[in-house]
Design a protein around this motif. Structure first.
Motif, PDB file in Angstrom:
ATOM      1  N   LYS A  64      30.911 124.059  83.699  1.00  0.00           N
ATOM      2  CA  LYS A  64      31.579 123.419  82.573  1.00  0.00           C
ATOM      3  C   LYS A  64      32.596 122.355  83.011  1.00  0.00           C
ATOM      4  O   LYS A  64      32.592 121.248  82.457  1.00  0.00           O
ATOM      5  N   PRO A  65      33.471 122.612  83.989  1.00  0.00           N
ATOM      6  CA  PRO A  65      34.419 121.563  84.397  1.00  0.00           C
ATOM      7  C   PRO A  65      33.715 120.294  84.887  1.00  0.00           C
ATOM      8  O   PRO A  65      34.171 119.182  84.612  1.00  0.00           O
ATOM      9  N   SER A  66      32.613 120.456  85.576  1.00  0.00           N
ATOM     10  CA  SER A  66      31.869 119.289  86.063  1.00  0.00           C
ATOM     11  C   SER A  66      31.260 118.513  84.908  1.00  0.00           C
ATOM     12  O   SER A  66      31.297 117.280  84.882  1.00  0.00           O
ATOM     13  N   ILE A  67      30.709 119.217  83.957  1.00  0.00           N
ATOM     14  CA  ILE A  67      30.108 118.556  82.797  1.00  0.00           C
ATOM     15  C   ILE A  67      31.171 117.803  82.008  1.00  0.00           C
ATOM     16  O   ILE A  67      30.966 116.657  81.599  1.00  0.00           O
ATOM     17  N   VAL A  68      32.316 118.425  81.805  1.00  0.00           N
ATOM     18  CA  VAL A  68      33.411 117.775  81.078  1.00  0.00           C
ATOM     19  C   VAL A  68      33.852 116.509  81.813  1.00  0.00           C
ATOM     20  O   VAL A  68      34.020 115.442  81.204  1.00  0.00           O
ATOM     21  N   LYS A  69      34.017 116.598  83.123  1.00  0.00           N
ATOM     22  CA  LYS A  69      34.431 115.433  83.910  1.00  0.00           C
ATOM     23  C   LYS A  69      33.371 114.333  83.849  1.00  0.00           C
ATOM     24  O   LYS A  69      33.698 113.147  83.697  1.00  0.00           O
ATOM     25  N   LEU A  70      32.114 114.704  83.944  1.00  0.00           N
ATOM     26  CA  LEU A  70      31.034 113.712  83.886  1.00  0.00           C
ATOM     27  C   LEU A  70      30.973 113.027  82.522  1.00  0.00           C
ATOM     28  O   LEU A  70      30.765 111.815  82.444  1.00  0.00           O
ATOM     29  N   TRP A  71      31.150 113.788  81.434  1.00  0.00           N
ATOM     30  CA  TRP A  71      31.167 113.166  80.107  1.00  0.00           C
ATOM     31  C   TRP A  71      32.352 112.216  79.975  1.00  0.00           C
ATOM     32  O   TRP A  71      32.238 111.161  79.357  1.00  0.00           O
ATOM     33  N   THR A  72      33.479 112.581  80.576  1.00  0.00           N
ATOM     34  CA  THR A  72      34.654 111.704  80.556  1.00  0.00           C
ATOM     35  C   THR A  72      34.346 110.400  81.284  1.00  0.00           C
ATOM     36  O   THR A  72      34.662 109.310  80.794  1.00  0.00           O
ATOM     37  N   LEU A  73      33.714 110.502  82.454  1.00  0.00           N
ATOM     38  CA  LEU A  73      33.328 109.303  83.217  1.00  0.00           C
ATOM     39  C   LEU A  73      32.310 108.474  82.440  1.00  0.00           C
ATOM     40  O   LEU A  73      32.411 107.240  82.397  1.00  0.00           O
ATOM     41  N   ALA A 121      25.870 100.777  84.044  1.00  0.00           N
ATOM     42  CA  ALA A 121      24.954 101.428  84.987  1.00  0.00           C
ATOM     43  C   ALA A 121      25.554 102.742  85.488  1.00  0.00           C
ATOM     44  O   ALA A 121      24.864 103.769  85.551  1.00  0.00           O
ATOM     45  N   PHE A 122      26.825 102.716  85.827  1.00  0.00           N
ATOM     46  CA  PHE A 122      27.479 103.943  86.284  1.00  0.00           C
ATOM     47  C   PHE A 122      27.550 104.968  85.155  1.00  0.00           C
ATOM     48  O   PHE A 122      27.315 106.155  85.365  1.00  0.00           O
ATOM     49  N   SER A 123      27.856 104.517  83.967  1.00  0.00           N
ATOM     50  CA  SER A 123      27.899 105.400  82.811  1.00  0.00           C
ATOM     51  C   SER A 123      26.535 106.068  82.611  1.00  0.00           C
ATOM     52  O   SER A 123      26.451 107.283  82.375  1.00  0.00           O
ATOM     53  N   ALA A 124      25.477 105.294  82.726  1.00  0.00           N
ATOM     54  CA  ALA A 124      24.120 105.837  82.574  1.00  0.00           C
ATOM     55  C   ALA A 124      23.796 106.829  83.689  1.00  0.00           C
ATOM     56  O   ALA A 124      23.167 107.865  83.444  1.00  0.00           O
ATOM     57  N   LEU A 125      24.244 106.526  84.914  1.00  0.00           N
ATOM     58  CA  LEU A 125      24.010 107.460  86.019  1.00  0.00           C
ATOM     59  C   LEU A 125      24.771 108.767  85.769  1.00  0.00           C
ATOM     60  O   LEU A 125      24.241 109.850  86.031  1.00  0.00           O
ATOM     61  N   ALA A 126      25.989 108.669  85.261  1.00  0.00           N
ATOM     62  CA  ALA A 126      26.746 109.889  84.938  1.00  0.00           C
ATOM     63  C   ALA A 126      25.963 110.734  83.931  1.00  0.00           C
ATOM     64  O   ALA A 126      25.880 111.957  84.060  1.00  0.00           O
ATOM     65  N   ARG A 127      25.345 110.081  82.961  1.00  0.00           N
ATOM     66  CA  ARG A 127      24.536 110.802  81.965  1.00  0.00           C
ATOM     67  C   ARG A 127      23.336 111.470  82.650  1.00  0.00           C
ATOM     68  O   ARG A 127      22.986 112.599  82.329  1.00  0.00           O
ATOM     69  N   CYS A 128      22.724 110.777  83.594  1.00  0.00           N
ATOM     70  CA  CYS A 128      21.609 111.364  84.349  1.00  0.00           C
ATOM     71  C   CYS A 128      22.075 112.620  85.086  1.00  0.00           C
ATOM     72  O   CYS A 128      21.386 113.645  85.093  1.00  0.00           O
ATOM     73  N   VAL A 129      23.242 112.520  85.709  1.00  0.00           N
ATOM     74  CA  VAL A 129      23.760 113.643  86.494  1.00  0.00           C
ATOM     75  C   VAL A 129      24.130 114.813  85.585  1.00  0.00           C
ATOM     76  O   VAL A 129      23.945 115.973  85.948  1.00  0.00           O
ATOM     77  N   ILE A 130      24.622 114.522  84.395  1.00  0.00           N
ATOM     78  CA  ILE A 130      24.918 115.589  83.429  1.00  0.00           C
ATOM     79  C   ILE A 130      23.660 116.424  83.190  1.00  0.00           C
ATOM     80  O   ILE A 130      23.728 117.657  83.122  1.00  0.00           O
TER      81      ILE A 130
END
Length: 159
Positions: A76-85, A95-104
């Motif tokens: 959960k903390p990782s998902i929250v941080k990734l959504w924030t990014l 592009a970075f925002s889209a990659l963060a979504r991929c990683v989520i």
């Protein structure tokens, strides 16, 4: 962004993977490995090395968590941080925002997929859709990777 031919190809790929017994959890794991491979091969150079290093760390964590039972307290903390990014960089670095979504997506599992009930058999369509926002010409490589994955997992099952 994804045309009818791509949808057909993804549906065919899904069918192949499901017929060989590849689970959603295995697809998530292999998507994480595919993203790591793209980073290591320098195919996401549109994103800074510092940001790629950060995503590499999250992907490694997702793979580590995926090897065991997902612990909500750990993911959960990782998902929250990734959504924030993802939200923070949506306008300034799409592009970075889209990659963060991929990683989520790499922190998901079969239970999440069933609970979300998107109407799709597997998350593959979403994986490709999000990834094409980072790397528009990735479709063939994506499909080939998952075809190899399905074959390799089927061969392991036969042994």
């Amino acid at each position: 962004m994804i045309d009818n031919q791509e949808i057909e190809e993804i549906e065919e790929l899904e069918l192949q993977l499901l017929e060989t017994g590849v689970s959603i959890n295995e697809m998530v794991r292999h998507y994480s490995m595919f993203l790591l491979e793209l980073i290591k091969e320098g195919k996401l150079k549109i994103i800074s090395d510092e940001k790629l290093d950060e995503m590499t760390s999250y992907l490694s964590q997702a793979l580590e968590l995926g090897a065991q039972e997902f612990d909500e307290g750990l993911r959960k903390p990782s998902i929250v941080k990734l959504w924030t990014l993802e939200k923070e960089y949506r306008e300034v670095d799409p592009a970075f925002s889209a990659l963060a979504r991929c990683v989520i997506c790499c922190f998901g599992n079969e239970d999440d997929w069933e609970r979300d009930n998107t109407g799709e058999e597997t998350p593959l369509w979403f994986y490709l859709f999000y990834l094409k926002k980072v790397c528009p010409n990735i479709k063939s490589e994506f499909i080939e990777y998952f075809q190899r994955t399905g074959k390799s997992l089927a061969e392991k099952d036969q042994q």
